[in-house]
Design a protein around this motif. Structure first.
Motif, mmCIF file in Angstrom:
data_model
loop_
_atom_site.group_PDB
_atom_site.id
_atom_site.type_symbol
_atom_site.label_atom_id
_atom_site.label_comp_id
_atom_site.label_asym_id
_atom_site.label_seq_id
_atom_site.Cartn_x
_atom_site.Cartn_y
_atom_site.Cartn_z
ATOM 1 N N PRO A 218 0.807 -1.356 0.031
ATOM 2 C CA PRO A 218 0.194 -0.118 0.167
ATOM 3 C C PRO A 218 0.828 1.319 0.007
ATOM 4 N N GLU A 222 1.038 5.429 -1.946
ATOM 5 C CA GLU A 222 1.119 6.694 -1.167
ATOM 6 C C GLU A 222 1.248 8.229 -1.854
ATOM 7 N N LYS A 247 -7.627 5.575 -4.809
ATOM 8 C CA LYS A 247 -6.410 5.321 -4.232
ATOM 9 C C LYS A 247 -6.599 4.731 -2.913
ATOM 10 N N LYS A 251 -5.256 0.751 -2.235
ATOM 11 C CA LYS A 251 -4.667 0.461 -1.202
ATOM 12 C C LYS A 251 -5.001 -0.609 -0.254
#
Lengths: 259, 155
Positions: A218, A222, A247, A251
């Motif tokens: 994940p 970022e 996003k 993740k």
């Protein structure tokens, strides 16, 4: 509903012979019938594919899984040997939608908020028709538009078994359609990230694919800035909100795969 | 007009229908089985749920001709004479209904759910009822009814 004729052929050839510019194919009917009720379409003939047995079933085929076009979401949820695909199918609509709606119907309709396009693109499936095989990346063209020619009938969708995959969806609590849905898969051809619900049509998030190829965590996602340009904005969510969800969900999918 | 034949609550039925006749219209108006309701008519509320070949389905989102050869069960097919089905009895005993409009669909969905899943907890019952809407806000007692009936049916 306007009047129409109804045909239920028992073979694929017979079905193909019944198609013309004034007819439409009827699969599970869970998009087509509401469309007809609203008088948004006026076909002369409905060609029901439900009596063609060869279009139904979940068949493991070596390292692939072939799913007949008329297989319902409930059957896929119960029988698919790819867990991410089974879980995606089990989250479509409600139990009654899953008992009638089909994978072929969903894929052919290419609703921007449907779940299956994310599975087909994310898992790099092949859509087989009565005429040819179409790769996932070529199949979905634009809003409600696919590479299918007029009268072409989907026979099955073949999914290569991924090394690992997960589908995460932020769903509309009333319809269970995806406000955003993200399929992340580790496949023999590399990492794939497919996004549905966010734009006019399913798409791959290549920046995330590249980042995850180097570091499948994940954390690798970022610093990726997902642009809201071209994303959907409606009463359920703004484009910026959807961009953020892409996003967040990617993740979560990676985290699930990494256990 | 095409002729459609199917089995409804164990009885063979047959009729000439227009192709655009909905299954729910056929059930209510041709067969006069008015326990199956039309709520939203847009596949959302679940008041029209019946079983088609053992699976719950919204009969407002099926054509009668699509049910050719199928086995249909409606709410009228659950009780054995004056003996209510355990799910019906449970809704009665647990006050699982207020106005009753959604109830027949709730019960048909719930019976299908219990037939297919063991050890139902509150969360899975609520998930299983996602396709049925109650506007009296009676979900607490509906979930309670389904849970009690599930225990009874699983014996």
């Amino acid at each position: 509903m306007y009047d129409f004729d109804y045909k239920r052929p028992s073979t694929l050839d017979e079905a193909a012979s019944l198609i013309n510019e004034d007819s439409v194919l009827l699969a599970g009917g869970h998009t087509l019938l509401p469309t007809l009720k609203q008088r948004l379409a006026q076909p002369e003939t409905l060609v029901d594919l439900s009596a063609i047995d060869s279009l139904r079933g979940v068949c493991p085929d070596g390292d692939k899984l072939a799913i007949g076009a008329m297989t319902t979401h409930a059957e896929v949820a119960n029988k698919a040997t790819i867990p991410a695909l089974a879980s995606l199918a089990g989250g479509i609509g409600d139990p009654q939608v899953r008992n009638r709606g089909t994978i072929g119907g969903s894929v052919a309709n290419n609703d921007p908020a449907a779940d299956y396009p994310a599975a087909v693109v994310g898992l790099n499936a092949v859509v087989n028709t009565n005429k040819r095989a179409i790769s996932a990346d070529d199949f979905f063209v634009d809003l409600f538009e696919t590479a299918l020619d007029e009268g072409e009938i989907i026979t099955n969708v073949t999914f290569p078994t991924p090394d690992a995959a997960a589908y995460m969806k932020f769903d509309n609590p009333a319809s269970r359609y995806a406000i955003v849905g993200v399929m992340v898969a580790k496949t023999s051809g590399g990492v794939r990230v497919a996004v549905t619900g966010a734009g006019p049509c399913v798409f791959r998030q290549s920046e995330m694919e590249a980042a995850l190829s180097g570091d499948f965590s994940p954390r690798a996602l970022e610093n990726i800035n997902v642009s809201a340009d071209g994303l959907n904005s409606d009463i359920h969510a703004s484009a910026e909100y959807r961009a953020n969800l892409i996003k967040v969900l990617a993740k979560r999918a990676v985290a699930q795969i990494n256990g | 007009m095409p002729t459609v034949s199917m089995t409804v609550n164990g009885k063979q039925v047959s009729a000439d229908v227009e192709p655009n006749t909905l299954l729910v219209t056929f059930i209510r108006e041709n067969l006069r089985l008015t326990g199956t309701h039309v709520g939203c008519d847009t596949s959302q509320c679940g008041a029209c749920v019946v079983h088609v070949d053992g699976n719950s389905a919204k009969s407002c989102t099926m054509l009668a001709v699509q049910a050719e050869g199928a086995e249909i069960t409606t709410i009228e097919g659950l009780a054995k004479g004056s003996d209510l089905h355990p799910m019906q009895k449970s809704f009665q005993e647990n006050h699982g209904l207020q106005c009753g409009f959604c109830t027949t669909g709730m019960i048909m969905t719930a019976v299908d759910m219990v037939n297919k899943q063991d050890n139902l907890d509150d969360a899975s019952i609520r998930k299983g009822l996602e396709g049925n809407i109650c506007r009296c806000t009676g979900y607490q007692n509906i979930v309670k009814s389904v849970k009690a009936a599930a225990q009874e049916m699983e014996g």
